[in-house]
Design a protein around this motif. Structure first.
Motif, PDB file in Angstrom:
ATOM      1  N   PRO A 159       0.820  -1.219   0.000  1.00  0.00           N
ATOM      2  CA  PRO A 159       0.000   0.000   0.000  1.00  0.00           C
ATOM      3  C   PRO A 159       0.853   1.268   0.000  1.00  0.00           C
ATOM      4  O   PRO A 159       1.997   1.266   0.458  1.00  0.00           O
ATOM      5  N   ASN A 160       0.273   2.346  -0.537  1.00  0.00           N
ATOM      6  CA  ASN A 160       0.905   3.649  -0.355  1.00  0.00           C
ATOM      7  C   ASN A 160       0.977   3.936   1.140  1.00  0.00           C
ATOM      8  O   ASN A 160       0.058   3.597   1.890  1.00  0.00           O
ATOM      9  N   TRP A 161       2.060   4.559   1.559  1.00  0.00           N
ATOM     10  CA  TRP A 161       2.226   4.781   2.997  1.00  0.00           C
ATOM     11  C   TRP A 161       2.031   6.240   3.365  1.00  0.00           C
ATOM     12  O   TRP A 161       1.926   7.111   2.508  1.00  0.00           O
ATOM     13  N   VAL A 162       2.000   6.471   4.665  1.00  0.00           N
ATOM     14  CA  VAL A 162       1.866   7.816   5.194  1.00  0.00           C
ATOM     15  C   VAL A 162       2.742   7.918   6.437  1.00  0.00           C
ATOM     16  O   VAL A 162       2.971   6.918   7.135  1.00  0.00           O
ATOM     17  N   ASP A 163       3.264   9.098   6.701  1.00  0.00           N
ATOM     18  CA  ASP A 163       4.079   9.328   7.892  1.00  0.00           C
ATOM     19  C   ASP A 163       3.136   9.473   9.087  1.00  0.00           C
ATOM     20  O   ASP A 163       2.528  10.525   9.297  1.00  0.00           O
ATOM     21  N   LEU A 164       3.012   8.409   9.858  1.00  0.00           N
ATOM     22  CA  LEU A 164       2.057   8.391  10.968  1.00  0.00           C
ATOM     23  C   LEU A 164       2.467   9.290  12.126  1.00  0.00           C
ATOM     24  O   LEU A 164       1.629   9.650  12.954  1.00  0.00           O
ATOM     25  N   ASN A 165       3.745   9.647  12.181  1.00  0.00           N
ATOM     26  CA  ASN A 165       4.181  10.583  13.226  1.00  0.00           C
ATOM     27  C   ASN A 165       3.758  12.008  12.899  1.00  0.00           C
ATOM     28  O   ASN A 165       3.494  12.812  13.793  1.00  0.00           O
ATOM     29  N   ARG A 166       3.712  12.300  11.619  1.00  0.00           N
ATOM     30  CA  ARG A 166       3.309  13.642  11.180  1.00  0.00           C
ATOM     31  C   ARG A 166       1.787  13.748  11.070  1.00  0.00           C
ATOM     32  O   ARG A 166       1.176  14.695  11.579  1.00  0.00           O
ATOM     33  N   TYR A 167       1.196  12.785  10.379  1.00  0.00           N
ATOM     34  CA  TYR A 167      -0.253  12.803  10.197  1.00  0.00           C
ATOM     35  C   TYR A 167      -0.918  12.067  11.351  1.00  0.00           C
ATOM     36  O   TYR A 167      -0.989  10.846  11.378  1.00  0.00           O
ATOM     37  N   ARG A 168      -1.393  12.854  12.281  1.00  0.00           N
ATOM     38  CA  ARG A 168      -2.057  12.308  13.455  1.00  0.00           C
ATOM     39  C   ARG A 168      -3.126  13.278  13.927  1.00  0.00           C
ATOM     40  O   ARG A 168      -3.201  14.409  13.445  1.00  0.00           O
ATOM     41  N   LYS A 169      -3.921  12.840  14.865  1.00  0.00           N
ATOM     42  CA  LYS A 169      -5.022  13.660  15.363  1.00  0.00           C
ATOM     43  C   LYS A 169      -4.485  14.971  15.925  1.00  0.00           C
ATOM     44  O   LYS A 169      -3.455  15.002  16.601  1.00  0.00           O
TER      45      LYS A 169
ATOM     46  N   LYS B 121      -9.998  11.022  10.972  1.00  0.00           N
ATOM     47  CA  LYS B 121     -11.236  11.673  10.557  1.00  0.00           C
ATOM     48  C   LYS B 121     -12.117  10.698   9.781  1.00  0.00           C
ATOM     49  O   LYS B 121     -11.625   9.858   9.020  1.00  0.00           O
ATOM     50  N   PRO B 122     -13.445  10.784   9.952  1.00  0.00           N
ATOM     51  CA  PRO B 122     -14.336   9.925   9.169  1.00  0.00           C
ATOM     52  C   PRO B 122     -14.311  10.321   7.702  1.00  0.00           C
ATOM     53  O   PRO B 122     -14.098  11.480   7.352  1.00  0.00           O
ATOM     54  N   VAL B 123     -14.534   9.343   6.837  1.00  0.00           N
ATOM     55  CA  VAL B 123     -14.468   9.535   5.393  1.00  0.00           C
ATOM     56  C   VAL B 123     -15.841   9.321   4.778  1.00  0.00           C
ATOM     57  O   VAL B 123     -16.549   8.383   5.135  1.00  0.00           O
ATOM     58  N   ILE B 124     -16.203  10.203   3.855  1.00  0.00           N
ATOM     59  CA  ILE B 124     -17.301   9.904   2.942  1.00  0.00           C
ATOM     60  C   ILE B 124     -16.675   9.781   1.560  1.00  0.00           C
ATOM     61  O   ILE B 124     -16.004  10.701   1.093  1.00  0.00           O
ATOM     62  N   CYS B 125     -16.876   8.636   0.941  1.00  0.00           N
ATOM     63  CA  CYS B 125     -16.305   8.384  -0.385  1.00  0.00           C
ATOM     64  C   CYS B 125     -17.424   8.348  -1.415  1.00  0.00           C
ATOM     65  O   CYS B 125     -18.401   7.602  -1.265  1.00  0.00           O
ATOM     66  N   LEU B 126     -17.278   9.158  -2.460  1.00  0.00           N
ATOM     67  CA  LEU B 126     -18.167   9.126  -3.610  1.00  0.00           C
ATOM     68  C   LEU B 126     -17.357   8.570  -4.775  1.00  0.00           C
ATOM     69  O   LEU B 126     -16.375   9.185  -5.201  1.00  0.00           O
ATOM     70  N   ALA B 127     -17.740   7.416  -5.295  1.00  0.00           N
ATOM     71  CA  ALA B 127     -16.934   6.776  -6.332  1.00  0.00           C
ATOM     72  C   ALA B 127     -17.737   5.685  -7.013  1.00  0.00           C
ATOM     73  O   ALA B 127     -18.923   5.469  -6.714  1.00  0.00           O
ATOM     74  N   ASN B 128     -17.084   5.005  -7.946  1.00  0.00           N
ATOM     75  CA  ASN B 128     -17.643   3.813  -8.556  1.00  0.00           C
ATOM     76  C   ASN B 128     -17.394   2.634  -7.604  1.00  0.00           C
ATOM     77  O   ASN B 128     -16.304   2.522  -7.044  1.00  0.00           O
ATOM     78  N   PRO B 129     -18.366   1.757  -7.415  1.00  0.00           N
ATOM     79  CA  PRO B 129     -18.165   0.619  -6.508  1.00  0.00           C
ATOM     80  C   PRO B 129     -16.987  -0.267  -6.888  1.00  0.00           C
ATOM     81  O   PRO B 129     -16.469  -1.006  -6.050  1.00  0.00           O
TER      82      PRO B 129
ATOM     83  N   ARG C 156     -18.838   9.710  14.474  1.00  0.00           N
ATOM     84  CA  ARG C 156     -17.659  10.306  13.838  1.00  0.00           C
ATOM     85  C   ARG C 156     -16.400   9.936  14.599  1.00  0.00           C
ATOM     86  O   ARG C 156     -15.368   9.596  14.005  1.00  0.00           O
ATOM     87  N   ARG C 157     -16.460   9.995  15.904  1.00  0.00           N
ATOM     88  CA  ARG C 157     -15.291   9.691  16.726  1.00  0.00           C
ATOM     89  C   ARG C 157     -14.862   8.237  16.527  1.00  0.00           C
ATOM     90  O   ARG C 157     -13.661   7.951  16.340  1.00  0.00           O
ATOM     91  N   CYS C 158     -15.819   7.316  16.535  1.00  0.00           N
ATOM     92  CA  CYS C 158     -15.489   5.898  16.381  1.00  0.00           C
ATOM     93  C   CYS C 158     -14.933   5.603  14.987  1.00  0.00           C
ATOM     94  O   CYS C 158     -13.978   4.834  14.843  1.00  0.00           O
ATOM     95  N   MET C 159     -15.520   6.198  13.963  1.00  0.00           N
ATOM     96  CA  MET C 159     -15.003   6.011  12.605  1.00  0.00           C
ATOM     97  C   MET C 159     -13.565   6.505  12.507  1.00  0.00           C
ATOM     98  O   MET C 159     -12.704   5.848  11.917  1.00  0.00           O
ATOM     99  N   GLY C 160     -13.316   7.674  13.086  1.00  0.00           N
ATOM    100  CA  GLY C 160     -11.968   8.235  13.056  1.00  0.00           C
ATOM    101  C   GLY C 160     -10.961   7.352  13.769  1.00  0.00           C
ATOM    102  O   GLY C 160      -9.844   7.139  13.275  1.00  0.00           O
ATOM    103  N   GLN C 161     -11.335   6.822  14.914  1.00  0.00           N
ATOM    104  CA  GLN C 161     -10.441   5.938  15.661  1.00  0.00           C
ATOM    105  C   GLN C 161     -10.135   4.661  14.880  1.00  0.00           C
ATOM    106  O   GLN C 161      -8.981   4.212  14.840  1.00  0.00           O
ATOM    107  N   ARG C 162     -11.160   4.102  14.257  1.00  0.00           N
ATOM    108  CA  ARG C 162     -10.940   2.877  13.489  1.00  0.00           C
ATOM    109  C   ARG C 162     -10.066   3.153  12.259  1.00  0.00           C
ATOM    110  O   ARG C 162      -9.232   2.325  11.880  1.00  0.00           O
TER     111      ARG C 162
END
Length: 260
Positions: A47-57, A176-184, A223-229
Motif C-alpha cells: 500500500p501507499n504509505w503515510v508518515d504516521l508521526n506527522r499525520y495524526r489527530k 477523521k471519518p471519510v465519505i467516499c463518492l466513487a464507482n463501486p 464520527r469519533r469511532c469512525m476516526g479511531q478505526r
C-alpha cells in the motif's frame, strides 16, 4: 487512436512478462495486472504509505479554521485536483440540497481544469455554504484535515479502475471519518468497509450523500469511532517503515546472485 492504445497495451504486457517483480498499491490493482498478463507469483501488494508521526489527530478547532472564517460550522472538506476524474457535481448538488443548513459548510481546496466551472456553478447557484480555496501547503493541508469534521474522497462514477487516492491514507491517519463518492469497482470502498472508517456512496447520488452528511453531523460519537478505526487501520496497513521494509524484502529476494 486505437492503434496507439493497442501498441501501449502490447508494451504493458511485455513489461509485465519481463519484470522480475511487480508492486501495486491495492488488491484491485493486483487483479488488474494479472488479468493483463502478469504472473500472479510476481505481483506484490504494497500500500501507499503515510508518515504516521506527522499525520495524526490534532486540535479540532485550530488556527486554520479561524484564518479561513469557518468558525464553529460543521466542516466537510475536499482537498485535491478539481478535474474530470473527480466528478464534483454530486458535492455541489448536495450542497444545494443542504443550503438551508446554516451550520454546514463545504470547503473545496485545490486547482484543476474544472475549478473555474466549479466556481461559476457555486456563484450562479448562490451556494453560500461552499467555500473554494487554493491548494494548501503541507502544513496547512495537515491543519485542514485535522480541523475537518468529515473528509471527502471523490472519484467520477465512470472511473472503474481500482484507484486509491493518496489522500485517503492521510485522512485515516489523522483520525477523521471519510465519505467516499466513487464507482463501486474502486478499491476505496473496499478499504473503507474493511476499516469501518466511513461511508461509501456511489457518485451521482447527491441526495444520499446529503443524508450521510446530516447523519454524521448529528452523531459525534459515530464520527469519533469512525476516526479511531481509521487511525488504527492506518497504523496496521499504511505505516511507512512497514511498507519500506516490504519493498526491501522484494528487492532483496530478486537480487542477482553475487557468486555466479
Amino acid at each position: 487512436n486505437r492503434f496507439l492504445i493497442r501498441f501501449s497495451e502490447f508494451v504493458e504486457r511485455k513489461l509485465y512478462t519481463k519484470a522480475d517483480a511487480l508492486t501495486v498499491h491495492s488488491e484491485g490493482n493486483k487483479e488488474h495486472v494479472i488479468n493483463v498478463g502478469a504472473s500472479p507469483e510476481k505481483v506484490h501488494v504494497v500500500p501507499n504509505w503515510v508518515d504516521l508521526n506527522r499525520y495524526r489527530k490534532g486540535t479540532n478547532r485550530n488556527s486554520w479554521r479561524r484564518t479561513n472564517d469557518i468558525d464553529d460550522r460543521f466542516m466537510v472538506s475536499f482537498a485535491g485536483t478539481m478535474g474530470f476524474a473527480q466528478g464534483l457535481d454530486s458535492v455541489l448538488e448536495a450542497a444545494d440540497l443542504l443550503k438551508n443548513e446554516d451550520d454546514i459548510v463545504f470547503v473545496l481546496c485545490g486547482e484543476g481544469v474544472l475549478k473555474r466551472t466549479v466556481e461559476n456553478r457555486v456563484s450562479e447557484s448562490g451556494l453560500a455554504n461552499v467555500k473554494i480555496l487554493p491548494p494548501q501547503d503541507a502544513e496547512d493541508y495537515l491543519a485542514l484535515l485535522q480541523t475537518s469534521d468529515v473528509c471527502l474522497v471523490v472519484l467520477h462514477r465512470d472511473l472503474k479502475t481500482p484507484v486509491v487516492p493518496g489522500k485517503l491514507q492521510c485522512i485515516m491517519a489523522v483520525g477523521k471519518p471519510v465519505i467516499c463518492l466513487a464507482n463501486p469497482a474502486s478499491d476505496v470502498p473496499k478499504i473503507i468497509q474493511e476499516a469501518e472508517c466511513g461511508i461509501f456512496i456511489t457518485n451521482g447520488e447527491p441526495d444520499i450523500f446529503a443524508e450521510a452528511v446530516l447523519s454524521l453531523r448529528n452523531n459525534s460519537e459515530t464520527r469519533r469511532c469512525m476516526g479511531q478505526r481509521g487511525r488504527r487501520y492506518a497504523e496496521e496497513k499504511f505505516d511507512r517503515t512497514r511498507n519500506i521494509r516490504a519493498y526491501d524484502e522484494i528487492l532483496t529476494s530478486h537480487r542477482p546472485d553475487s557468486n555466479p
